[in-house]
Each structure stands twice: as C-alpha cells, then as structure tokens.
Write a protein that holds these residues in place. Structure first.
Motif, PDB file in Angstrom:
ATOM      1  N   THR A   1       7.668  -7.345  -5.476  1.00  0.00           N
ATOM      2  CA  THR A   1       7.187  -6.542  -4.350  1.00  0.00           C
ATOM      3  C   THR A   1       7.848  -6.954  -3.035  1.00  0.00           C
ATOM      4  OG1 THR A   1       5.336  -8.070  -4.184  1.00  0.00           O
ATOM      5  CG2 THR A   1       4.922  -5.994  -5.338  1.00  0.00           C
ATOM      6  N   LEU A   2       8.783  -7.906  -3.099  1.00  0.00           N
ATOM      7  CA  LEU A   2       9.513  -8.301  -1.895  1.00  0.00           C
ATOM      8  C   LEU A   2      10.846  -8.922  -2.290  1.00  0.00           C
ATOM      9  CD1 LEU A   2       9.316 -11.698  -1.603  1.00  0.00           C
ATOM     10  CD2 LEU A   2       6.997 -11.124  -0.944  1.00  0.00           C
ATOM     11  N   GLU A   3      11.713  -9.063  -1.264  1.00  0.00           N
ATOM     12  CA  GLU A   3      12.986  -9.768  -1.453  1.00  0.00           C
ATOM     13  C   GLU A   3      13.039 -10.915  -0.445  1.00  0.00           C
ATOM     14  OE1 GLU A   3      16.583  -7.351  -1.226  1.00  0.00           O
ATOM     15  OE2 GLU A   3      17.843  -9.114  -0.864  1.00  0.00           O
ATOM     16  N   VAL A   4      13.657 -12.029  -0.825  1.00  0.00           N
ATOM     17  CA  VAL A   4      13.915 -13.095   0.139  1.00  0.00           C
ATOM     18  C   VAL A   4      15.416 -13.141   0.400  1.00  0.00           C
ATOM     19  CG1 VAL A   4      13.854 -15.587   0.580  1.00  0.00           C
ATOM     20  CG2 VAL A   4      11.909 -14.489  -0.526  1.00  0.00           C
ATOM     21  N   GLY A   5      15.778 -13.051   1.676  1.00  0.00           N
ATOM     22  CA  GLY A   5      17.178 -13.163   2.087  1.00  0.00           C
ATOM     23  C   GLY A   5      17.322 -14.343   3.039  1.00  0.00           C
ATOM     24  N   ALA A   6      18.483 -14.464   3.661  1.00  0.00           N
ATOM     25  CA  ALA A   6      18.764 -15.605   4.534  1.00  0.00           C
ATOM     26  C   ALA A   6      18.930 -15.171   5.984  1.00  0.00           C
ATOM     27  CB  ALA A   6      20.039 -16.303   4.064  1.00  0.00           C
ATOM     28  N   HIS A   7      18.471 -16.046   6.892  1.00  0.00           N
ATOM     29  CA  HIS A   7      18.627 -15.823   8.326  1.00  0.00           C
ATOM     30  C   HIS A   7      18.914 -17.191   8.925  1.00  0.00           C
ATOM     31  CE1 HIS A   7      17.962 -14.251  12.318  1.00  0.00           C
ATOM     32  NE2 HIS A   7      16.902 -14.999  12.535  1.00  0.00           N
ATOM     33  N   GLU A   8      20.012 -17.343   9.659  1.00  0.00           N
ATOM     34  CA  GLU A   8      20.272 -18.679  10.197  1.00  0.00           C
ATOM     35  C   GLU A   8      20.232 -18.675  11.716  1.00  0.00           C
ATOM     36  OE1 GLU A   8      23.098 -16.900   9.373  1.00  0.00           O
ATOM     37  OE2 GLU A   8      23.644 -16.947  11.482  1.00  0.00           O
ATOM     38  N   HIS A   9      19.667 -19.759  12.227  1.00  0.00           N
ATOM     39  CA  HIS A   9      19.790 -20.072  13.645  1.00  0.00           C
ATOM     40  C   HIS A   9      20.802 -21.204  13.683  1.00  0.00           C
ATOM     41  CE1 HIS A   9      15.557 -18.330  14.717  1.00  0.00           C
ATOM     42  NE2 HIS A   9      16.473 -17.403  14.513  1.00  0.00           N
ATOM     43  N   ALA A  10      22.000 -20.880  14.096  1.00  0.00           N
ATOM     44  CA  ALA A  10      23.108 -21.825  13.959  1.00  0.00           C
ATOM     45  C   ALA A  10      22.805 -23.195  14.569  1.00  0.00           C
ATOM     46  CB  ALA A  10      24.354 -21.227  14.614  1.00  0.00           C
TER      47      ALA A  10
ATOM     48  N   LYS B   1       0.831  -1.207   0.000  1.00  0.00           N
ATOM     49  CA  LYS B   1       0.000   0.000   0.000  1.00  0.00           C
ATOM     50  C   LYS B   1       0.870   1.265   0.000  1.00  0.00           C
ATOM     51  CE  LYS B   1      -3.402   2.367   2.909  1.00  0.00           C
ATOM     52  NZ  LYS B   1      -4.183   2.296   4.159  1.00  0.00           N
ATOM     53  N   TYR B   2       2.013   1.181   0.671  1.00  0.00           N
ATOM     54  CA  TYR B   2       2.907   2.345   0.744  1.00  0.00           C
ATOM     55  C   TYR B   2       4.075   2.267  -0.240  1.00  0.00           C
ATOM     56  CZ  TYR B   2       0.183   3.795   4.693  1.00  0.00           C
ATOM     57  OH  TYR B   2      -0.873   4.208   5.471  1.00  0.00           O
ATOM     58  N   GLY B   3       4.080   1.261  -1.082  1.00  0.00           N
ATOM     59  CA  GLY B   3       5.158   1.121  -2.064  1.00  0.00           C
ATOM     60  C   GLY B   3       6.482   0.672  -1.466  1.00  0.00           C
ATOM     61  N   PHE B   4       6.437   0.014  -0.290  1.00  0.00           N
ATOM     62  CA  PHE B   4       7.664  -0.482   0.328  1.00  0.00           C
ATOM     63  C   PHE B   4       7.922  -1.929  -0.091  1.00  0.00           C
ATOM     64  CE2 PHE B   4       6.402   2.590   3.955  1.00  0.00           C
ATOM     65  CZ  PHE B   4       6.989   3.659   3.292  1.00  0.00           C
ATOM     66  N   VAL B   5       9.217  -2.295  -0.103  1.00  0.00           N
ATOM     67  CA  VAL B   5       9.621  -3.630  -0.578  1.00  0.00           C
ATOM     68  C   VAL B   5      10.314  -4.385   0.559  1.00  0.00           C
ATOM     69  CG1 VAL B   5      10.928  -4.869  -2.365  1.00  0.00           C
ATOM     70  CG2 VAL B   5      10.013  -2.584  -2.849  1.00  0.00           C
ATOM     71  N   PRO B   6       9.555  -5.132   1.358  1.00  0.00           N
ATOM     72  CA  PRO B   6      10.161  -5.800   2.509  1.00  0.00           C
ATOM     73  C   PRO B   6      11.118  -6.930   2.122  1.00  0.00           C
ATOM     74  CG  PRO B   6       7.860  -6.449   2.298  1.00  0.00           C
ATOM     75  CD  PRO B   6       8.097  -5.373   1.278  1.00  0.00           C
ATOM     76  N   THR B   7      12.122  -7.137   2.976  1.00  0.00           N
ATOM     77  CA  THR B   7      13.061  -8.244   2.782  1.00  0.00           C
ATOM     78  C   THR B   7      12.806  -9.285   3.866  1.00  0.00           C
ATOM     79  OG1 THR B   7      14.684  -6.736   1.830  1.00  0.00           O
ATOM     80  CG2 THR B   7      15.511  -8.864   2.612  1.00  0.00           C
ATOM     81  N   TYR B   8      12.374 -10.473   3.447  1.00  0.00           N
ATOM     82  CA  TYR B   8      12.080 -11.569   4.371  1.00  0.00           C
ATOM     83  C   TYR B   8      13.344 -12.408   4.554  1.00  0.00           C
ATOM     84  CZ  TYR B   8       7.168 -10.301   3.757  1.00  0.00           C
ATOM     85  OH  TYR B   8       5.972  -9.613   3.733  1.00  0.00           O
ATOM     86  N   LEU B   9      14.028 -12.208   5.675  1.00  0.00           N
ATOM     87  CA  LEU B   9      15.262 -12.945   5.966  1.00  0.00           C
ATOM     88  C   LEU B   9      14.827 -14.286   6.553  1.00  0.00           C
ATOM     89  CD1 LEU B   9      16.679  -9.698   7.352  1.00  0.00           C
ATOM     90  CD2 LEU B   9      17.709 -10.889   5.388  1.00  0.00           C
ATOM     91  N   THR B  10      14.922 -15.314   5.707  1.00  0.00           N
ATOM     92  CA  THR B  10      14.220 -16.576   5.944  1.00  0.00           C
ATOM     93  C   THR B  10      15.146 -17.646   6.500  1.00  0.00           C
ATOM     94  OG1 THR B  10      12.832 -15.974   4.060  1.00  0.00           O
ATOM     95  CG2 THR B  10      12.766 -18.280   4.770  1.00  0.00           C
ATOM     96  N   ASN B  11      14.664 -18.371   7.513  1.00  0.00           N
ATOM     97  CA  ASN B  11      15.514 -19.420   8.078  1.00  0.00           C
ATOM     98  C   ASN B  11      15.056 -20.811   7.630  1.00  0.00           C
ATOM     99  OD1 ASN B  11      13.450 -20.242   9.791  1.00  0.00           O
ATOM    100  ND2 ASN B  11      14.671 -20.115  11.647  1.00  0.00           N
ATOM    101  N   TYR B  12      15.749 -21.803   8.160  1.00  0.00           N
ATOM    102  CA  TYR B  12      15.602 -23.193   7.722  1.00  0.00           C
ATOM    103  C   TYR B  12      14.175 -23.716   7.787  1.00  0.00           C
ATOM    104  CZ  TYR B  12      16.544 -28.227   7.652  1.00  0.00           C
ATOM    105  OH  TYR B  12      16.546 -29.561   7.359  1.00  0.00           O
ATOM    106  N   GLU B  13      13.522 -23.567   8.964  1.00  0.00           N
ATOM    107  CA  GLU B  13      12.185 -24.174   9.073  1.00  0.00           C
ATOM    108  C   GLU B  13      11.168 -23.459   8.184  1.00  0.00           C
ATOM    109  OE1 GLU B  13      13.733 -23.115  11.910  1.00  0.00           O
ATOM    110  OE2 GLU B  13      12.504 -21.617  12.946  1.00  0.00           O
TER     111      GLU B  13
END
Ligand SMILES: [Zn+2]
Length: 307
Positions: A74-83, A43-55
């Motif tokens: 309309t979005l980006e997927v990035g990485a997030h790790e729980h070691a 709605k506001y023209g923002f492009v969220p980045t979903y830092l996605t983990n394993y599960e």
C-alpha cells in the motif's frame, strides 16, 4: 488514456525550515503522525511514495510503519537526501557571506556516489526492499547525480520543479546555486539510459506556470490553496499529461512540525482539504500508483515492454 495519481512525501525530520546550524540535532516525532495520512490514501486506493532521508531511516516507529505498508503493497519507500547530513561527511569551503545549506551538486562526484550509495543501502536494510525512486534535497540535481542513480538501479527521480529555477538560492560554498529547471515541462522524460537496459525517468512534481509575473501553482497543499488545486485537477484531466504528482513533507502532517501548520486545528483543516482533493482526483478518473511503477510504465510505453 489512463491517468495516474502519484503522492510524494519528503519524509524527513521535524521542522527543518529555518534551521541554519547544519550540525543541529534533528528529532523525528512526525513519524507518529504518518498513519493518519496513510489511512486516508488507502481509503482512496492511492499508493504514496515516502521519499525517506537519513534521520527518518533510523526511527524505529517509522520503520515498523513502512514495513507494514510494504508488506501490504500500500506504499513505496524511496530515497531523499539532505546532502549536509548524509554520511560520509565531506567539508566544503564555506562562503564568507551567509549562504544556504549545501546542495548535493556542490560535492565531487565520488562523494555524491558515496552519499547516495550509503543512503540506498541504509534504506534497503531498514525496509528490506529495493529502493528505486529518489528526490534530491532543496530540488538539487545534475547529470552526475542522474548517472549515479542509474548505476545504483534507480528507475525514478522526482526532483524536477518544471518551469522553476532555484539559481537565486545559494548553497554553502562560493558561487554555489540551486538547479535551474526553468526549461523543463511537466511531463516524464527518460534522462539516463544505462547499461543492461537500465533507465532513469524524471517525473516532475506537478506545477503549473501561469505566465509571466504570476506565482506558479503547485500541487502541494499549503492551507489556503484548495480551490487552486481543484482547478488544477480539472485542467490536468483535459491536458496531455497522464499524471498528477502531489507533494508534501512528512513534518507538515504534525502540529508544529512546520511553519505552515502550527496547531491541531490547522492540521485538521489540512486533512479536510486533502480529502476534498483526493475525492476530486478519484472522481476525475486518476488511478493511484507508486513512483517506481509509474516510471516502469513510461519505459514500457517507449520500448514496448522490454525494460
Ligand atoms: Zn527535504
């Protein structure tokens, strides 16, 4: 000077706060609650980045949701790790005293590389796109992680919490501790320049340190800091930084998905706050951008567009 608004979502399983058993089963119900947040960003023209983990990378509904957004850009997927639950598993010697969940920095470099390599290919296969942005679990980071990310083709990292040290928070093994970010400023910095003109840009989350003895102000909604965040927008509009980096966990968008937002009423109030904040960010002239594209701008600015 153009100003940018970056939205980062640590996209991970339900209610991981307070879970001390590192082998406990993790549910991903919160994936069902993301479309509401995404709609508000759009709605506001923002492009969220979903830092996605394993599960979360294994959740079918989330995969579908993210793929659709990627197709629409309309979005980006990035990485997030729980070691602690990112394969390959590697046994660390546990400290006899009760300690915290393992930091990625506690593992040998070879294991760090393998964990990040496997997460990256899992995400690239699940979402059919290049994965080029990262945030470490528990704000954990070091030079070895930066080198591995640079090698794997990442352009952006956002693990930095400027002015804050996590050294007082133990990890799993004896003498392990969190990362010390206390000397970092809230400005982007090229931290790794690899071969073939590859660069990794550290883009700290927006935190304002208000002097000794006061609690730092995070650009992260907690149910009662809407006024503070509005003040931060006002301040950041005038100061030298050219971006604001918002942060939230995916699980915080589901009633009962976090200790902060326990029921539907609290979630509705959270959305009211977020909308007020988004409105104000837009009014202040900030432009929505994904983490990786912002990192590319930083590199272009420094090297004149030859990255
Ligand atoms: Zn996390």
């Amino acid at each position: 000077m153009k100003k940018y608004f970056i939205i980062t979502i640590d996209t991970e399983g339900d209610n991981l706060w307070g879970v001390t058993d590192i082998k406990a089963e993790i549910t991903t119900e919160n994936a069902r609650f993301l479309p509401r947040f995404q709609a508000l960003c759009e709605k506001y023209g923002f492009v969220p980045t979903y830092l996605t983990n394993y599960e979360m990378a294994h959740d079918g509904g989330y995969r579908e949701f993210a793929r659709e957004g990627l197709a629409k850009m309309t979005l980006e997927v990035g990485a997030h790790e729980h070691a602690w639950n990112q394969p390959p598993y590697y046994p660390l010697v546990k400290s006899p005293a009760h300690r915290g969940k393992p930091y990625l920095t506690e593992y040998p470099k070879l294991v760090i590389r393998e964990k990040l390599r496997r997460l990256t290919s899992l995400l690239e296969e699940a979402f059919d796109c290049d994965i080029t942005s990262h945030r470490g679990g528990r704000w954990s980071f070091d030079k070895r992680i930066a080198e591995v990310l640079c090698d794997l083709g990442y352009v952006a990292d956002c693990t930095c919490t400027p002015g804050i040290s996590w050294e007082g928070q133990p990890g799993w093994s004896i003498r392990s501790k969190g990362t010390d970010w206390s000397s970092w400023k809230g400005t982007p910095e090229i931290i790794c320049s690899g071969v073939k003109e590859r660069h990794l840009v550290e883009i700290p989350v927006t935190v304002i340190n208000r002097g000794k003895g006061t609690v730092p102000a995070w650009f992260r909604p907690n149910g009662h800091n809407c006024e503070t965040m509005l003040g931060m927008i006002h301040y950041l509009k005038e100061c030298g930084t050219d971006y604001i980096e918002f942060m939230i966990h995916s699980s915080e968008l589901m009633p009962g998905g976090s200790p902060t937002f326990k029921n539907k009423g609290q979630i509705d109030k959270l959305y009211e706050d977020i909308e007020i904040i988004f409105e104000s960010v837009k009014e202040a002239g900030f432009i929505g951008i994904g983490l990786s594209n912002y990192a590319r701008l930083v590199v272009d600015k420094k090297y004149g567009g030859r990255s």
